[in-house]
Design an enzyme around this catalytic site. Structure first.
Site, short mmCIF file in Angstrom:
data_model
loop_
_atom_site.label_atom_id
_atom_site.label_comp_id
_atom_site.label_asym_id
_atom_site.label_seq_id
_atom_site.Cartn_x
_atom_site.Cartn_y
_atom_site.Cartn_z
N CYS A 261 17.29 -7.86 19.76
CA CYS A 261 16.74 -7.09 18.63
C CYS A 261 16.73 -7.97 17.37
O CYS A 261 17.78 -8.47 16.93
CB CYS A 261 17.57 -5.84 18.41
SG CYS A 261 17.83 -4.92 19.94
N CYS B 74 20.40 11.82 18.39
CA CYS B 74 20.26 11.21 17.08
C CYS B 74 19.33 10.02 17.28
O CYS B 74 19.70 9.07 17.97
CB CYS B 74 21.65 10.77 16.60
SG CYS B 74 21.61 9.77 15.11
N CYS C 22 19.23 -7.65 14.39
CA CYS C 22 20.65 -7.35 14.64
C CYS C 22 21.58 -8.56 14.56
O CYS C 22 21.34 -9.60 15.21
CB CYS C 22 20.80 -6.68 16.00
SG CYS C 22 22.47 -6.07 16.28
N CYS D 80 31.16 8.23 14.36
CA CYS D 80 30.15 7.58 15.20
C CYS D 80 30.64 6.21 15.63
O CYS D 80 30.99 5.38 14.78
CB CYS D 80 28.85 7.39 14.42
SG CYS D 80 28.25 8.89 13.66
N CYS E 113 25.84 -9.47 22.25
CA CYS E 113 24.97 -8.54 22.98
C CYS E 113 23.83 -9.31 23.63
O CYS E 113 23.25 -10.21 23.03
CB CYS E 113 24.43 -7.48 22.02
SG CYS E 113 23.38 -6.28 22.85
N ARG F 65 18.96 11.43 8.12
CA ARG F 65 20.07 10.65 7.55
C ARG F 65 19.57 9.40 6.83
O ARG F 65 18.86 8.57 7.39
CB ARG F 65 21.06 10.25 8.65
CG ARG F 65 22.24 9.44 8.10
CD ARG F 65 23.37 9.23 9.10
NE ARG F 65 23.81 10.50 9.63
CZ ARG F 65 23.66 10.87 10.90
NH1 ARG F 65 23.12 10.06 11.76
NH2 ARG F 65 24.06 12.05 11.29
N CYS G 117 30.05 10.98 18.04
CA CYS G 117 28.74 10.40 18.31
C CYS G 117 28.98 8.99 18.82
O CYS G 117 29.87 8.30 18.32
CB CYS G 117 27.92 10.34 17.01
SG CYS G 117 26.34 9.49 17.21
N1 SAM Z 1 23.64 -1.58 21.08
C1 SAM Z 1 23.25 -0.24 20.92
C2 SAM Z 1 21.77 -0.07 20.74
O1 SAM Z 1 21.12 -0.93 20.22
O2 SAM Z 1 21.27 0.99 21.13
C3 SAM Z 1 23.98 0.44 19.77
C4 SAM Z 1 24.26 -0.28 18.48
S1 SAM Z 1 22.85 -0.71 17.47
C5 SAM Z 1 23.63 -1.72 16.29
C6 SAM Z 1 22.38 0.81 16.70
C7 SAM Z 1 21.20 0.80 15.77
O3 SAM Z 1 21.58 0.25 14.53
C8 SAM Z 1 19.98 0.03 16.14
O4 SAM Z 1 19.16 0.69 17.05
C9 SAM Z 1 19.28 -0.14 14.81
O5 SAM Z 1 18.37 0.91 14.59
C10 SAM Z 1 20.44 -0.08 13.81
N2 SAM Z 1 20.61 -1.40 13.17
C11 SAM Z 1 21.18 -2.48 13.73
N3 SAM Z 1 21.17 -3.53 12.88
C12 SAM Z 1 20.56 -3.10 11.75
C13 SAM Z 1 20.23 -3.73 10.52
N4 SAM Z 1 20.50 -5.01 10.29
N5 SAM Z 1 19.61 -3.00 9.57
C14 SAM Z 1 19.32 -1.69 9.80
N6 SAM Z 1 19.61 -1.05 10.95
C15 SAM Z 1 20.21 -1.74 11.94
FE1 SF4 Z 2 22.46 -5.29 21.01
FE2 SF4 Z 2 22.13 -5.15 18.38
FE3 SF4 Z 2 20.09 -4.66 19.98
FE4 SF4 Z 2 22.16 -2.90 19.89
S1 SF4 Z 2 20.75 -3.40 18.24
S2 SF4 Z 2 21.11 -3.67 21.72
S3 SF4 Z 2 23.85 -4.35 19.54
S4 SF4 Z 2 21.15 -6.62 19.77
#
Ligand code: SAM
Ligand code: SF4
Ligand code: DTB
Length: 336
Positions: free
Chosen positions: A60, A191, A63, A100, A56, A263, A131
């Site tokens: 973040c 959500c 992530c 989801c 990606c 949730r 979702c």
């Molecule tokens: N890429 C898209 C986005 O970021 O909107 C969708 C997938 S992203 C993995 C969805 C959500 O998962 C993130 O916004 C975050 O809140 C949650 N998330 C991701 N990695 C996480 C982690 N290591 N621990 C807890 N929540 C996590």
């Molecule tokens: Fe990409 Fe992870 Fe951020 Fe979603 S949460 S935008 S998958 S880096």
């Protein structure tokens, strides 16, 4: 309370005062509000599937899927439709009423988007709620998702606007609000929630909840994730949140957004049964069920069945009146 009577004008000091109450007073208040709006002994269950994994472009800090971090992740292109349908059928057989699908995209691209629309239609034809979480969306994409019959769009604010820059630099807090606005305007259920345990302070948790509760409509579902620390991400090694502070945050979310489904999301596998039980008492009434979240392990299904049975919790969520969630929740029981 009808949805018209819900409050959208919280200020930080009021939220701080909710947090500052003695724990028993806070939990009693949250549980009383919870009971006024929901059956206190039932929860909704959703199952997650990563339909496109890794590489990606966003950064973040929590992530595993960001191309900016060096994690030990198996990258996967967009899954074929039949694989998604197979996973959804399995989730349904195991008692999930919502499926989801998450994609590691900053925003969906033109090539892959039609395939996602096909997945949504396929989930609907299984009589499950759908979702998706696909990153940022423009109005045109939102209209197409609505047309395909999407029930919920997950897009988390993640943290307070003040702490946000410590976690993500490649898109702004306002970008997230814009996507949520498009989704809400199109009449798709929202959500949206956040992650606790990223090194933020209580004032950030207050500010995140103010942002969520002061939206024009409260999000229909509010996922509260506890950071799953992934080696190779910048937030690996962050100070963990105290369990009691996590429970307090769930209780305050329940009080501020009384009709939303809260949730208990990522991080449950790290929580004791007692902590999860307190979260349900504080007003959490949904979980991600299944042994996998997106890229990390979820709570074990066997442990969940034992816990729900022990607590006398059924997995058919009953709502009382005037709820923010519009889609009906089907009555399902966990299969043995
Ligand atoms: N890429 C898209 C986005 O970021 O909107 C969708 C997938 S992203 C993995 C969805 C959500 O998962 C993130 O916004 C975050 O809140 C949650 N998330 C991701 N990695 C996480 C982690 N290591 N621990 C807890 N929540 C996590
Ligand atoms: Fe990409 Fe992870 Fe951020 Fe979603 S949460 S935008 S998958 S880096
Ligand atoms: C949400 O708030 N939590 C889910 C879902 N929405 C998409 C994701 C949790 C991801 C946990 C880390 C992982 O498995 O990659």
């Amino acid at each position: 309370m009808s949805t018209d009577e819900l409050r959208h004008n919280w200020d930080i000091s009021e939220v701080q005062a909710l947090f500052d109450q003695p724990f028993n007073d806070l939990l009693f208040q949250a549980q009383s509000i919870h009971r006024a709006h929901f059956d206190a002994n039932s929860i909704q269950i959703s199952t997650l599937l990563s339909i496109k994994t890794g590489r990606c472009s966003e950064d973040c800090g929590y992530c595993s899927q960001s191309a900016h971090h060096n994690t030990d992740l198996e990258v996967e292109a967009l899954l074929p439709l039949d694989e998604v349908v197979k996973a959804a059928k399995k989730a349904k057989a195991e008692g999930a009423d919502r499926f989801c699908m998450g994609a590691a995209w900053s925003r969906p691209n033109k090539r892959d988007f039609p395939q996602v629309l096909a997945m949504i239609k396929a989930i609907k034809s299984l009589d499950m709620e759908s979702c998706v979480t696909l990153g940022m969306l423009d109005k045109e994409q939102v209209a197409q998702l609505k047309e395909a019959g999407l029930d919920y769009y997950n897009h988390n604010l993640d943290t307070s606007p003040e702490f946000y820059g410590n976690v993500i630099s490649t898109r702004t807090f306002q970008d997230r609000l814009d996507t949520l606005n498009h989704v809400q305007q199109a009449g798709i259920n929202v959500c949206s929630g956040g992650i606790l345990g990223m090194g933020e302070e209580r004032k950030d948790r207050c500010s995140l909840l103010v942002q969520l509760a002061n939206m024009k409509q409260h999000p229909d579902s509010v996922p509260i994730n506890m950071l799953v620390q992934v080696e190779g991400t910048p937030l690996f090694g962050a100070d963990e949140i105290e369990p009691l502070e996590f429970i307090r945050t769930v209780a305050v979310a329940r009080i501020m957004m009384p009709c939303s489904v809260v949730r208990l999301s990522a991080g449950r596998e790290e929580m004791s049964d007692e902590m999860q039980a307190m979260c349900f008492f504080a007003g959490a009434n949904s979980v991600f069920y299944g042994e996998r979240l997106l890229t990390t392990e979820g709570a074990s299904a066997q442990a969940d069945q034992k816990l729900f049975a022990n607590l006398g919790i059924s997995t058919s969520l009953e709502k009382k009146s005037g709820h923010a969630e519009k889609a009906s929740v089907s009555r399902t029981e966990l299969s043995a």
